[in-house]
Design an enzyme around this catalytic site. Structure first.
Site, PDB file in Angstrom:
ATOM      1  N   ILE A   1      42.795  41.246  37.138  1.00 19.18           N
ATOM      2  CA  ILE A   1      42.277  41.463  35.776  1.00 19.18           C
ATOM      3  C   ILE A   1      43.163  40.674  34.817  1.00 19.18           C
ATOM      4  CG2 ILE A   1      41.467  43.199  34.128  1.00 19.18           C
ATOM      5  CD1 ILE A   1      42.445  45.322  36.206  1.00 19.18           C
ATOM      6  N   HIS A   2      42.590  39.700  34.146  1.00 18.94           N
ATOM      7  CA  HIS A   2      43.417  38.971  33.176  1.00 18.94           C
ATOM      8  C   HIS A   2      42.620  38.416  32.002  1.00 18.94           C
ATOM      9  CE1 HIS A   2      41.779  35.424  35.230  1.00 18.94           C
ATOM     10  NE2 HIS A   2      42.068  34.787  34.129  1.00 18.94           N
ATOM     11  N   ARG A   3      41.294  38.344  32.122  1.00 18.14           N
ATOM     12  CA  ARG A   3      40.499  37.658  31.102  1.00 18.14           C
ATOM     13  C   ARG A   3      40.504  38.452  29.799  1.00 18.14           C
ATOM     14  NH1 ARG A   3      37.349  33.257  31.497  1.00 18.14           N
ATOM     15  NH2 ARG A   3      37.795  33.182  33.735  1.00 18.14           N
TER      16      ARG A   3
END
Length: 360
Positions: A206-208
Site C-alpha cells: 500500500i503506497h499510492r
C-alpha cells in the site's frame, strides 16, 4: 551509436538494467559499438542504492547523478530539464531513452525534443485515463514527442492508434515488457526477507496517495487486510510514509508489517505467496509473471489486459469487495501467456530497433 538513458527511480534502474545487458552482449559480437550514458536525476532518493545495489543487480553505475529530488512537480521537472539539457549538449547522443511515466521521464524527453534529439519511450501507450494522476500526464506528454514508442502490450498499441499515432511521423513498436526480461533474469538471485515461517501467506503493498492520503479509503483497506489475515497471514512491506499515517490515525493493524524490501526479496515474496493485494502498477504485472492472482486496490489500472484475462481484479478501497475478491481469486490458476507481455527479450528488440533506425 550513443544512447543517453534518463532514469530517476529504483524501478527504472531495474528496467534500464535489461537494456544495459543487451548493449553489453551486442558489443561483444558486433562491429557497431553502442555507447550508453546513464543519467540518474535523483528524483527518488533511495539509501538502498549503494555500490552493493549496483553490483548485486549487475547495473552500470550512472555516468551522471544530478541529485534532484523533492519539491513540487513543476519545480522538480524544471530543474531536471535544465540539468539534463546540459548533459545532452555535452554528450551529443543519437538517441535519448526514457522509461515509464515519472517526472524524470518527461524532463528527459522535453530536454531531448528541444535539442532535436530523437526520443525512444519505453512503456509507451499506457493509459489509466485518470488525469489526476501525475503519471498519466507524464506518459501522455512523453508519447507526444517521442520518435519511437516501444509498447509493452497490444493494448498500448491500440491506445496509440486510437489517438492517431499511426498517422504521425513516428514508429510504434510492440516489443513486450522489459519487466518480464528483468523477472526472468533476477529470479535466480531471489532472497528470503526477514519474515516469520508461514505455510502460506498473501503479499500486500500500500503506497499510492489516492489510498494513503484518504483516511476513509485507508481505514477500509486496513480492515479488509485484518480480516483476510485472520485466515491466511498477510505480509506487507510498508513504506515509512504509510506507516506514519497509520500510526497518526491510530488505525489497528492485525497483519504482518515488515520494512521495505529489496527487489531480490520482493521476487522471493512473489515466488512464495499465494495471492497479491496491491495498489502498485508494476506489482500487478510481476504477480502475473510469477503466476499469482492479483487484487488491485485502485479504481483504474493501466494493465487492463490482466483484468480481461481474469488474473487481476479491480476493487478500489471497498472493504467487502477486497475480502470477497481475494477469496475468489485464490481459486484462480494463472498461466503466463507470451501473447500478453512478450517472451522476455524486449530489451534486445529495443536495441535492434534503435540500431536499425540509426544505420538506415
Amino acid at each position: 551509436m550513443k544512447v543517453v538513458t534518463v532514469i530517476g527511480a529504483r524501478p527504472q534502474f531495474v528496467k534500464a538494467a535489461t537494456f544495459s545487458r543487451a548493449v553489453r552482449e551486442h558489443n561483444k559480437q558486433s562491429e557497431l559499438t553502442v555507447e550508453e550514458v546513464i543519467v540518474h536525476t535523483g528524483q527518488h532518493f533511495d539509501a538502498n542504492m549503494s555500490d552493493v545495489f549496483f553490483e548485486e543487480m549487475d547495473i552500470p553505475k550512472p555516468n551522471y547523478s544530478l541529485g534532484i529530488g523533492g519539491g513540487n512537480h513543476g519545480a522538480m521537472t524544471g530543474r531536471q530539464l535544465e540539468q539534463i539539457e546540459t548533459v545532452l549538449l555535452t554528450e551529443q547522443p543519437d538517441w535519448v531513452l526514457v522509461y515509464g511515466d515519472t517526472n524524470s521521464t518527461l524532463a528527459g524527453a522535453l530536454a531531448a525534443a528541444k535539442l532535436h534529439i530523437p526520443i525512444a519511450h519505453v512503456e509507451a501507450g499506457l493509459r489509466s485515463y485518470n488525469m489526476r494522476m501525475p503519471e498519466e500526464i507524464n506518459r501522455l506528454l512523453t508519447d507526444q514527442i517521442s520518435s519511437i514508442l516501444f509498447c509493452p502490450t497490444t493494448t498500448a498499441v491500440s491506445n496509440l492508434q486510437s489517438e492517431g499515432f499511426n498517422t504521425r511521423d513516428c514508429d510504434v513498436v510492440n516489443v513486450g515488457d522489459v519487466m518480464l526480461d528483468a523477472a526472468k533474469h533476477y529470479t535466480k538471485s531471489s532472497k528470503r526477507p526477514n519474515i516469520p515461517e508461514f505455510s502460506s501467506f498473501h503479499l500486500c503493498t500500500i503506497h499510492r496517495a489516492e489510498n494513503t492520503d484518504d483516511e476513509v479509503r485507508l481505514r477500509s483497506i486496513i480492515r479488509a487486510l485484518n480480516t483476510l489475515s485472520a485466515t491466511t497471514p498477510v505480509v506487507c512491506p510498508l513504506h515509512p510514509r504509510t506507516r506514519k499515517l497509520i500510526d497518526k490515525l491510530n488505525i489497528e493493524v492485525n497483519f504482518t508489517v515488515i520494512e521495505p524490501v529489496s527487489y531480490f526479496e520482493m521476487i522471493w515474496l512473489l515466488e512464495h505467496c499465494s495471492l497479491v493485494l496491491t495498489d502498485s502498477g508494476g506489482l500487478q504485472k510481476e504477480a502475473y509473471f510469477f503466476s499469482k492472482p492479483c487484487v488491485t486496490m485502485r479504481d483504474q489500472t493501466e494493465w487492463v489486459e490482466l483484468i480481461e484475462a481474469g488474473v487481476n481484479t479491480l476493487v478500489g478501497a471497498d472493504e467487502q469487495l477486497i475480502i470477497e475478491s481475494a477469496n475468489r481469486m485464490l481459486e484462480k490458476s494463472v498461466a503466463v501467456d507470451s501473447e500478453l507481455y512478450g517472451s522476455g527479450i524486449a530489451s534486445k528488440d529495443i536495441l535492434s530497433t534503435l540500431i536499425a533506425k540509426h544505420t538506415a
